[in-house]
Enzyme design. Structure first.
Site, PDB file in Angstrom:
ATOM      1  N   TYR A 534      38.833  41.805  47.555  1.00 56.93           N
ATOM      2  CA  TYR A 534      39.251  41.396  46.201  1.00 56.93           C
ATOM      3  C   TYR A 534      40.671  40.859  46.156  1.00 56.93           C
ATOM      4  CZ  TYR A 534      35.411  44.725  45.517  1.00 56.93           C
ATOM      5  OH  TYR A 534      34.229  45.414  45.624  1.00 56.93           O
ATOM      6  N   HIS A 535      41.063  40.110  47.183  1.00 52.34           N
ATOM      7  CA  HIS A 535      42.385  39.488  47.202  1.00 52.34           C
ATOM      8  C   HIS A 535      42.271  37.980  46.958  1.00 52.34           C
ATOM      9  CE1 HIS A 535      44.122  42.935  49.915  1.00 52.34           C
ATOM     10  NE2 HIS A 535      43.807  43.336  48.697  1.00 52.34           N
TER      11      HIS A 535
END
Length: 614
Positions: A534-535
């Site tokens: 989730y970057h």
């Protein structure tokens, strides 16, 4: 969620609600017929920072519009307890996006798809993330500047990291790299001392130093830091908005979804269209010299711009949207894929389900704000460089999580695993008392690039998110080598062998042609189980005005427009080598100064604002 855990959480809910006031927040009525100097679209990590900094000037009016609301009820409780992070995904505070089916990734998942978490509510993703505080590598930001993002080199942005931070570690505060009086609380992650010691010792045995990886040295091992304050998650809403809710010039409009930006024929943003909680559309205007600032995040910000007619011409024409500007909005989607390597251990040093049910553990958290519930479960962070790296920067990040038996059906559902592959992921004879830890091995600076596009012009519809993982074979090879390095570090470490650490190699049918622990097996493992950490960043990339791959100039203005900026993770040309919350806060802090400097010194499309102005 396992049934025995429900009574535990019920007790925690009762105690927590009796001792806190976080869960219901009434905002003042917003005068929709008024015009505002700044309309900020998105009350997430960046939007909260920006709204706080801009509204510090009593001579301007600020409207913050958020699709969700303030943390409240059951999800509000879970969001405050650091260890409960996994339970927040696919709830009302998560947009719960889904990737497109991948050709070269997610093969152990249903339909080769992975769920992409993004926070929905005041605080945004800072409300549901793992709270890890990592800034990224100095060279990341220097490269931004070299590529045309003038004023975003490391020496320029470091003061903004320091400004934002209230670090609880007195030793780090004396190094010159950390802040003591900022609004965002940052502290050492406690609760798993033996595993932390083993992790750091393993690094030392393999020739790596122990450093503050947010400071001068950025290759090695460290004890993790997180945005946790006295056992409670600190979101950007908690840090930046709650303390200033009394400001009469700050207006907050929750539960409202902005559908498009209203732009004049001269390409000046003059307001937004939105849909309220009642399902009715309404318009809000800026003042004559006002600005619209999009802070919806890497997925939502390009969606809003494209719905407004700003995006790739061919795609907008396919969607029957009049084209105001042909810009590569939604392109350049960057991320950090990771593989979780699970290690069983023989000593009782990790977090297990049976320990969490202990009345002692619950009371420790309720009355002291300590123990397992007060942590994000992490016991170590490291940055390594593989032999395939083409720079002097690390290209692998390790995040060690002392989860033990807290690998349950919640994680399976969140990750979208098929039932057969999920059973292979778990070690043999798995139970609620299983001791162990998981190391998330993340690939930094992946060469594969994805894209966000519209699925329809329906503002409530999810966009198309193609991560395009592993379209470059180099990415598979580097991540596979990173996994091998990690397994070797643990297996060769006297500290880890003393506690009986042993890697579990899942027996996926697709990898049966390779011997477990070999590079062939690890490459297969990458394609089977690597998922997003989730970057994601980059879909509204900033760059030089002459750069055809950029959407924004270095002052974060949409190229060719006035009164329209983007401020969130989507502006980043590449993913910083680390976690993304701290860099997003930095971006918003600096954007606040850039925007305020505009009023002092002016700006145009050709010249930067003089840095002496801010």
């Amino acid at each position: 969620m396992t049934q025995p855990l429900l009574p535990t959480l019920a007790v925690l809910a009762l105690g927590f609600c009796l001792t806190s006031w976080w869960f219901s927040q009434a905002f003042r009525t917003v005068p929709l017929d008024a015009a505002f100097d700044y309309i900020i679209v998105g009350g997430g990590t960046a939007g909260c920072v920006l709204a706080s900094r801009l509204s510090a000037d009593p001579n301007v009016t600020v409207l913050l519009i958020e699709a969700g609301g303030a943390p409240s009820g059951w999800t509000g409780l879970l969001s405050k307890i650091p260890l409960m992070t996994p339970l927040l995904q696919k709830t009302t505070v998560d947009w719960a996006y889904m990737s497109t089916p991948q050709k070269n990734a997610f093969m152990a998942l249903k339909n080769n798809q992975f769920g992409l978490a993004a926070g929905k509510g005041m605080g945004g993703t800072s409300m549901i993330n793992a709270m890890v505080y990592m800034r990224g590598n100095q060279a990341d930001y220097d490269q931004w500047a070299k590529d045309g993002c003038h004023g975003w080199n490391y020496s320029t942005i470091l003061p903004y990291f320091i400004k934002a931070e209230r670090n609880h570690n007195s030793i780090l505060r004396e190094t010159g790299y950390h802040g003591a009086s900022g609004l965002l609380h940052v502290g050492d992650v406690e609760g798993l001392p033996e595993l932390t010691t083993a992790f750091l010792s393993a690094g030392a045995e393999s020739g790596y130093g122990t450093y503050d990886l947010n400071g001068k040295e950025q290759m090695g091992f460290m004890k993790p830091q997180a945005t946790i304050n006295q056992g409670v998650r600190c979101t950007s809403y908690d840090a930046y908005i709650r303390p200033v809710l009394h400001r009469t010039n700050l207006h907050i409009l929750p539960n409202s979804v902005v559908t498009k930006v209203i732009v004049t024929t001269s390409k000046k943003a003059e307001g937004v269209l939105a849909i309220g909680a009642d399902g009715k559309s309404f318009r809000i205007n800026t003042t004559k010299q006002g600005e619209v600032i999009i802070s919806g995040g890497t997925i939502a910000s390009p969606k809003i711009l494209m719905n407004s007619g700003i995006g790739p011409r061919r795609h907008l024409e396919e969607m029957k949207i009049p084209v105001l500007a042909d810009l590569p909005v939604g392109h350049n989607l960057k991320d950090h894929p990771f593989v979780g390597v699970y290690f069983t251990i023989e000593k009782p040093l990790s977090i297990t389900q049976s320990k969490l049910l202990s009345p002692k553990e619950m009371m420790k958290y309720l009355f002291l704000g300590e123990g397992y519930y007060a942590t994000n479960g992490m016991n170590g962070v490291a940055f390594l460089r593989t032999s395939l790296a083409n720079t002097t920067k690390p290209d692998i990040e390790l995040q060690s999580i002392g989860v033990g038996s807290v690998i349950n059906d919640v994680m399976k559902d969140v990750s979208n695993y098929r039932p057969d592959t999920w059973e292979s992921f778990k070690p043999p004879n798995y139970s609620t008392t299983q001791e162990g830890f998981l190391i998330a091995v993340s690939l930094l600076a992946a060469k594969s690039t994805g894209r966000v596009e519209l699925n329809s012009t329906d503002p409530s519809g999810a966009p198309v998110i193609d991560l395009n993982y592993f379209s470059k074979t180099e990415d598979v090879n580097r991540l596979a080598e990173g996994i091998k390095m990690t397994v070797d570090i643990v297996h060769r470490s006297a500290a880890f062998q003393e506690i009986g650490a042993k890697a579990h190699f899942p027996a996926y049918a697709e990898c049966s042609g390779f011997e477990a622990g070999t590079m062939g097996y690890f490459r297969c493992l990458v394609k089977q189980t690597a998922v997003s950490i989730y970057h994601f960043v980059g879909t509204c990339k900033m760059g030089a005005l002459s750069d055809p791959t950029s959407v924004l100039d270095p002052t974060l203005r949409v190229k060719g427009f006035t009164g329209l900026r983007v401020v969130d993770a989507s502006i980043m040309p590449s993913v910083p080598s680390g976690n993304t919350m701290a860099p997003v806060v930095m971006v918003a802090e600096r954007a606040g100064d850039i925007i305020k400097a505009r009023k002092k010194c002016g700006e145009n499309q050709k010249n930067m604002i003089p840095t002496s102005c801010y």
